[in-house]
Design a protein around this motif. Structure first.
Motif, PDB file in Angstrom:
ATOM      1  N   GLY A 119       0.789  -1.229   0.000  1.00  0.00           N
ATOM      2  CA  GLY A 119       0.000   0.000   0.000  1.00  0.00           C
ATOM      3  C   GLY A 119       0.817   1.272   0.000  1.00  0.00           C
ATOM      4  N   LEU A 120       2.123   1.183  -0.292  1.00  0.00           N
ATOM      5  CA  LEU A 120       2.976   2.366  -0.211  1.00  0.00           C
ATOM      6  C   LEU A 120       2.678   3.374  -1.317  1.00  0.00           C
ATOM      7  CD1 LEU A 120       6.627   1.389   0.766  1.00  0.00           C
ATOM      8  CD2 LEU A 120       4.787   2.293   2.187  1.00  0.00           C
ATOM      9  N   ARG A 121       2.926   4.644  -0.988  1.00  0.00           N
ATOM     10  CA  ARG A 121       2.798   5.722  -1.963  1.00  0.00           C
ATOM     11  C   ARG A 121       3.911   6.732  -1.714  1.00  0.00           C
ATOM     12  NH1 ARG A 121      -2.639   9.205  -2.052  1.00  0.00           N
ATOM     13  NH2 ARG A 121      -1.984   9.518   0.099  1.00  0.00           N
ATOM     14  N   ASP A 122       4.600   7.111  -2.762  1.00  0.00           N
ATOM     15  CA  ASP A 122       5.670   8.100  -2.662  1.00  0.00           C
ATOM     16  C   ASP A 122       5.070   9.457  -2.322  1.00  0.00           C
ATOM     17  OD1 ASP A 122       8.064   9.534  -2.990  1.00  0.00           O
ATOM     18  OD2 ASP A 122       7.596   9.893  -5.093  1.00  0.00           O
ATOM     19  N   PRO A 123       5.539  10.120  -1.248  1.00  0.00           N
ATOM     20  CA  PRO A 123       4.994  11.442  -0.914  1.00  0.00           C
ATOM     21  C   PRO A 123       5.216  12.473  -2.005  1.00  0.00           C
ATOM     22  CG  PRO A 123       6.933  10.940   0.422  1.00  0.00           C
ATOM     23  CD  PRO A 123       6.557   9.676  -0.283  1.00  0.00           C
ATOM     24  N   GLY A 124       6.205  12.233  -2.873  1.00  0.00           N
ATOM     25  CA  GLY A 124       6.433  13.124  -4.004  1.00  0.00           C
ATOM     26  C   GLY A 124       5.581  12.800  -5.219  1.00  0.00           C
ATOM     27  N   ARG A 125       4.675  11.804  -5.079  1.00  0.00           N
ATOM     28  CA  ARG A 125       3.728  11.408  -6.125  1.00  0.00           C
ATOM     29  C   ARG A 125       4.428  10.884  -7.379  1.00  0.00           C
ATOM     30  NH1 ARG A 125      -1.444  12.987  -5.247  1.00  0.00           N
ATOM     31  NH2 ARG A 125      -1.933  12.884  -7.471  1.00  0.00           N
ATOM     32  N   ASN A 126       5.570  10.234  -7.185  1.00  0.00           N
ATOM     33  CA  ASN A 126       6.271   9.631  -8.321  1.00  0.00           C
ATOM     34  C   ASN A 126       5.846   8.189  -8.567  1.00  0.00           C
ATOM     35  OD1 ASN A 126       8.048  11.873  -8.995  1.00  0.00           O
ATOM     36  ND2 ASN A 126       9.065  11.440  -7.039  1.00  0.00           N
ATOM     37  N   TRP A 127       5.323   7.527  -7.552  1.00  0.00           N
ATOM     38  CA  TRP A 127       4.855   6.156  -7.695  1.00  0.00           C
ATOM     39  C   TRP A 127       3.888   5.828  -6.570  1.00  0.00           C
ATOM     40  CZ3 TRP A 127       5.974   3.580  -3.280  1.00  0.00           C
ATOM     41  CH2 TRP A 127       7.118   3.959  -2.567  1.00  0.00           C
ATOM     42  N   ALA A 128       3.051   4.833  -6.793  1.00  0.00           N
ATOM     43  CA  ALA A 128       2.094   4.376  -5.778  1.00  0.00           C
ATOM     44  C   ALA A 128       1.638   2.973  -6.146  1.00  0.00           C
ATOM     45  CB  ALA A 128       0.899   5.319  -5.695  1.00  0.00           C
ATOM     46  N   LEU A 129       1.407   2.141  -5.134  1.00  0.00           N
ATOM     47  CA  LEU A 129       0.957   0.767  -5.375  1.00  0.00           C
ATOM     48  C   LEU A 129      -0.521   0.560  -5.077  1.00  0.00           C
ATOM     49  CD1 LEU A 129       4.006  -1.334  -4.121  1.00  0.00           C
ATOM     50  CD2 LEU A 129       3.636  -0.127  -6.282  1.00  0.00           C
ATOM     51  N   GLY A 130      -1.129   1.411  -4.255  1.00  0.00           N
ATOM     52  CA  GLY A 130      -2.576   1.392  -4.072  1.00  0.00           C
ATOM     53  C   GLY A 130      -3.175   0.056  -3.726  1.00  0.00           C
ATOM     54  N   ASN A 131      -2.460  -0.730  -2.901  1.00  0.00           N
ATOM     55  CA  ASN A 131      -2.943  -2.069  -2.514  1.00  0.00           C
ATOM     56  C   ASN A 131      -3.218  -2.964  -3.724  1.00  0.00           C
ATOM     57  OD1 ASN A 131      -2.903  -1.873   0.367  1.00  0.00           O
ATOM     58  ND2 ASN A 131      -4.673  -0.525   0.231  1.00  0.00           N
ATOM     59  N   TRP A 132      -2.546  -2.695  -4.832  1.00  0.00           N
ATOM     60  CA  TRP A 132      -2.728  -3.484  -6.065  1.00  0.00           C
ATOM     61  C   TRP A 132      -4.187  -3.491  -6.492  1.00  0.00           C
ATOM     62  CZ3 TRP A 132       1.133  -6.643  -8.616  1.00  0.00           C
ATOM     63  CH2 TRP A 132       2.426  -6.448  -8.088  1.00  0.00           C
ATOM     64  N   PHE A 133      -4.861  -2.359  -6.283  1.00  0.00           N
ATOM     65  CA  PHE A 133      -6.282  -2.312  -6.611  1.00  0.00           C
ATOM     66  C   PHE A 133      -6.636  -1.071  -7.431  1.00  0.00           C
ATOM     67  CE2 PHE A 133     -10.761  -1.336  -5.277  1.00  0.00           C
ATOM     68  CZ  PHE A 133     -11.342  -2.331  -6.049  1.00  0.00           C
ATOM     69  N   MET A 134      -6.329   0.125  -6.907  1.00  0.00           N
ATOM     70  CA  MET A 134      -6.720   1.352  -7.593  1.00  0.00           C
ATOM     71  C   MET A 134      -5.658   2.422  -7.365  1.00  0.00           C
ATOM     72  SD  MET A 134     -10.424   3.242  -7.446  1.00  0.00           S
ATOM     73  CE  MET A 134     -10.300   3.598  -5.704  1.00  0.00           C
ATOM     74  N   ASP A 135      -5.364   3.177  -8.403  1.00  0.00           N
ATOM     75  CA  ASP A 135      -4.284   4.158  -8.363  1.00  0.00           C
ATOM     76  C   ASP A 135      -4.682   5.374  -7.532  1.00  0.00           C
ATOM     77  OD1 ASP A 135      -2.063   5.680  -8.790  1.00  0.00           O
ATOM     78  OD2 ASP A 135      -2.430   6.044 -10.922  1.00  0.00           O
ATOM     79  N   PRO A 136      -4.035   5.616  -6.375  1.00  0.00           N
ATOM     80  CA  PRO A 136      -4.366   6.801  -5.582  1.00  0.00           C
ATOM     81  C   PRO A 136      -3.895   8.105  -6.223  1.00  0.00           C
ATOM     82  CG  PRO A 136      -2.514   5.653  -4.604  1.00  0.00           C
ATOM     83  CD  PRO A 136      -3.007   4.790  -5.733  1.00  0.00           C
ATOM     84  N   LEU A 137      -3.055   8.014  -7.260  1.00  0.00           N
ATOM     85  CA  LEU A 137      -2.579   9.213  -7.946  1.00  0.00           C
ATOM     86  C   LEU A 137      -3.437   9.550  -9.167  1.00  0.00           C
ATOM     87  CD1 LEU A 137       1.291   8.630  -7.780  1.00  0.00           C
ATOM     88  CD2 LEU A 137      -0.222   9.741  -6.124  1.00  0.00           C
ATOM     89  N   ASP A 138      -4.479   8.769  -9.412  1.00  0.00           N
ATOM     90  CA  ASP A 138      -5.442   9.031 -10.498  1.00  0.00           C
ATOM     91  C   ASP A 138      -4.781   9.131 -11.871  1.00  0.00           C
ATOM     92  OD1 ASP A 138      -7.651   9.086  -8.747  1.00  0.00           O
ATOM     93  OD2 ASP A 138      -7.226  11.184  -8.233  1.00  0.00           O
ATOM     94  N   ARG A 139      -3.806   8.280 -12.133  1.00  0.00           N
ATOM     95  CA  ARG A 139      -3.160   8.263 -13.449  1.00  0.00           C
ATOM     96  C   ARG A 139      -3.853   7.311 -14.409  1.00  0.00           C
ATOM     97  NH1 ARG A 139       2.454   6.478 -11.185  1.00  0.00           N
ATOM     98  NH2 ARG A 139       0.913   5.262 -10.012  1.00  0.00           N
ATOM     99  N   THR A 140      -4.686   6.426 -13.882  1.00  0.00           N
ATOM    100  CA  THR A 140      -5.399   5.470 -14.714  1.00  0.00           C
ATOM    101  C   THR A 140      -6.717   5.131 -14.042  1.00  0.00           C
ATOM    102  OG1 THR A 140      -5.346   3.241 -15.658  1.00  0.00           O
ATOM    103  CG2 THR A 140      -4.197   3.546 -13.574  1.00  0.00           C
TER     104      THR A 140
END
Length: 210
Positions: A119-140
């Motif tokens: 569930g990690l997310r880079d505080p700089g918004r360069n990457w995020a795993l979103g629990n392998w479910f949904m992108d918390p950075l809204d890129r897709t």
């Protein structure tokens, strides 16, 4: 299980899983005669706000708990819904565990590191795993809950294949991040995805389309 909101907090001798739905998550982790759950994992104890689990073969421990400030679930959980530590390994579980190929120590670190960073997310918004479910950075808008996830390997080589979210580059960055990554691991982009390397081990991150 990745459809649920999960926060993983790895400790030296205990993997703590924090979720607002601990009873639901528990039933995906602990088997009870169904093709679901981790073979050998059992419920050891129920407290006011936690399920304490233990793997009866290797002794590894896991805690599934709710997330403050959500109140505890007050003991209304039916303990018969999962097996406790008094339930011996079934023949099916023994067969499933025996089918797991041997792995090197470095490969074990890579695979356990993958789980603990789900569930990690880079505080700089360069990457995020979103629990392998949904992108918390809204890129897709794609969800990662579809079929097709496959992990297999032997010794120091393991390949993880999946479609849609998360992006393979994001997984590689999470495993090698200077602050949150695995010490000593590095990643290289290859034609079919990414290879994350640690010592003698490689975790190959691949797409379903090859």
């Amino acid at each position: 299980m990745t459809h649920y909101d999960l926060v993983l907090s790895p400790r030296a001798d205990n993997l703590v899983v924090i979720t607002p739905t601990p009873s639901n998550v528990l039933q995906y982790l602990v088997p009870r005669g169904r093709p679901m759950g981790l073979p050998g994992l059992r419920l050891e104890e129920t407290t006011a706000d936690s399920f304490l689990l233990r793997h009866v073969v290797i002794g590894a421990r896991m805690t599934v708990t709710d997330r403050p400030p959500i109140s505890s679930f007050g003991g209304d959980f039916d303990g018969d819904r999962v097996w406790n530590v008094q339930q011996e390994l079934t023949a099916a579980e023994q067969e499933a565990l025996a089918d797991v190929p041997p792995m090197t120590d470095d490969a074990s670190v890579l695979l356990s590191g993958l789980m603990s960073r789900i569930g990690l997310r880079d505080p700089g918004r360069n990457w995020a795993l979103g629990n392998w479910f949904m992108d918390p950075l809204d890129r897709t808008s794609e969800w990662g809950g579809g079929p097709g996830r496959r992990l297999w390997g032997h010794g120091g080589w393991w390949e993880l294949t999946w479609g849609s979210f998360p992006f393979r580059g994001d997984v590689a960055r999470a495993l090698t991040d200077p602050q949150a990554g695995i010490a000593g691991a590095d990643a290289v982009q290859v034609r079919r995805g990414w290879d994350v390397r640690l010592g003698d081990a490689v975790l190959a991150l691949r797409g379903e389309d090859g």
